[in-house]
Design a protein around this motif. Structure first.
Motif, mmCIF file in Angstrom:
data_model
loop_
_atom_site.group_PDB
_atom_site.id
_atom_site.type_symbol
_atom_site.label_atom_id
_atom_site.label_comp_id
_atom_site.label_asym_id
_atom_site.label_seq_id
_atom_site.Cartn_x
_atom_site.Cartn_y
_atom_site.Cartn_z
ATOM 1 N N MET A 1 -75.941 26.178 17.385
ATOM 2 C CA MET A 1 -74.781 25.075 17.165
ATOM 3 C C MET A 1 -74.665 24.389 18.502
ATOM 4 S SD MET A 1 -72.621 23.706 15.123
ATOM 5 C CE MET A 1 -70.810 22.970 14.980
ATOM 6 N N ASN A 2 -74.729 25.044 19.540
ATOM 7 C CA ASN A 2 -74.385 24.419 21.092
ATOM 8 C C ASN A 2 -75.493 23.350 21.491
ATOM 9 O OD1 ASN A 2 -72.007 25.697 21.378
ATOM 10 N ND2 ASN A 2 -72.938 27.334 22.681
ATOM 11 N N ILE A 3 -76.696 23.989 20.893
ATOM 12 C CA ILE A 3 -78.085 22.952 21.468
ATOM 13 C C ILE A 3 -77.945 21.948 20.606
ATOM 14 C CG2 ILE A 3 -79.877 24.038 19.755
ATOM 15 C CD1 ILE A 3 -81.013 24.118 23.173
ATOM 16 N N SER A 4 -77.594 21.828 19.354
ATOM 17 C CA SER A 4 -77.732 20.550 18.682
ATOM 18 C C SER A 4 -76.575 19.644 19.115
ATOM 19 C CB SER A 4 -77.492 20.898 17.080
ATOM 20 O OG SER A 4 -76.298 21.624 16.941
ATOM 21 N N ILE A 5 -75.161 20.298 19.309
ATOM 22 C CA ILE A 5 -74.454 19.377 19.948
ATOM 23 C C ILE A 5 -74.852 18.776 21.425
ATOM 24 C CG2 ILE A 5 -72.109 19.278 21.038
ATOM 25 C CD1 ILE A 5 -71.144 21.369 18.961
ATOM 26 N N THR A 6 -75.567 19.345 22.099
ATOM 27 C CA THR A 6 -76.208 18.750 23.361
ATOM 28 C C THR A 6 -77.370 17.803 23.084
ATOM 29 O OG1 THR A 6 -75.838 21.117 24.528
ATOM 30 C CG2 THR A 6 -77.369 19.557 25.615
ATOM 31 N N SER A 9 -75.406 14.668 21.539
ATOM 32 C CA SER A 9 -74.543 13.941 22.694
ATOM 33 C C SER A 9 -75.485 13.263 23.572
ATOM 34 C CB SER A 9 -73.478 14.932 23.300
ATOM 35 O OG SER A 9 -74.101 15.937 24.051
#
Length: 133
Positions: A1-6, A9
């Motif tokens: 999830m964090n990687i997809s947000i990064t 963005s």
């Protein structure tokens, strides 16, 4: 999830940067072209004098012909250009109309000409001043 947000963005940031840069570059180029036309109109205005060259006339009238394209969305400039074109054949109207066009272009570009009167614009510097014939 964090990687997809990064990733998302980063993509949004990159796209926004390109769009903003493109907008400001186009604005800069438009102003640059407008200033160049004004510079040519003022710089080659001596082409309207009797002692001039064909090259000066070509550059002056080329710049004059570009005004309609570069200032197409400026009603005051288009009105001045239209009046000038309409009154080309009328005696003693060319110079008045040219001054009006010059002032309207300067106003659109934010160039202050308050210290210069119409005679200054109508009497260009010329290499023949001060020389005897």
């Amino acid at each position: 999830m964090n990687i997809s947000i990064t990733i998302i963005s980063s993509l949004i940031s990159g796209i926004l940067s390109v769009l903003i840069s493109t907008y400001f570059f186009q604005r800069y180029e438009k102003r640059k072209q407008r200033l160049e036309v004004l510079r040519d109109l003022v710089g080659y205005r001596f082409a309207l004098t009797h002692n001039t060259t064909s090259e000066a006339k070509i550059k002056f009238f080329s710049a004059l012909n570009q005004v309609s394209v570069l200032f197409h969305n400026e009603p005051e400039v288009i009105k001045a250009l239209h009046n000038m074109h309409r009154e080309l054949q009328l005696p003693d109207r060319l110079f008045d109309n040219l001054v009006t066009l010059h002032k309207s272009i300067c106003k659109v570009l934010g160039i202050k000409i308050a210290g210069l009167n119409d005679d200054f614009f109508l009497t260009p510097f010329n290499a023949t001043y001060g020389y005897e014939k």
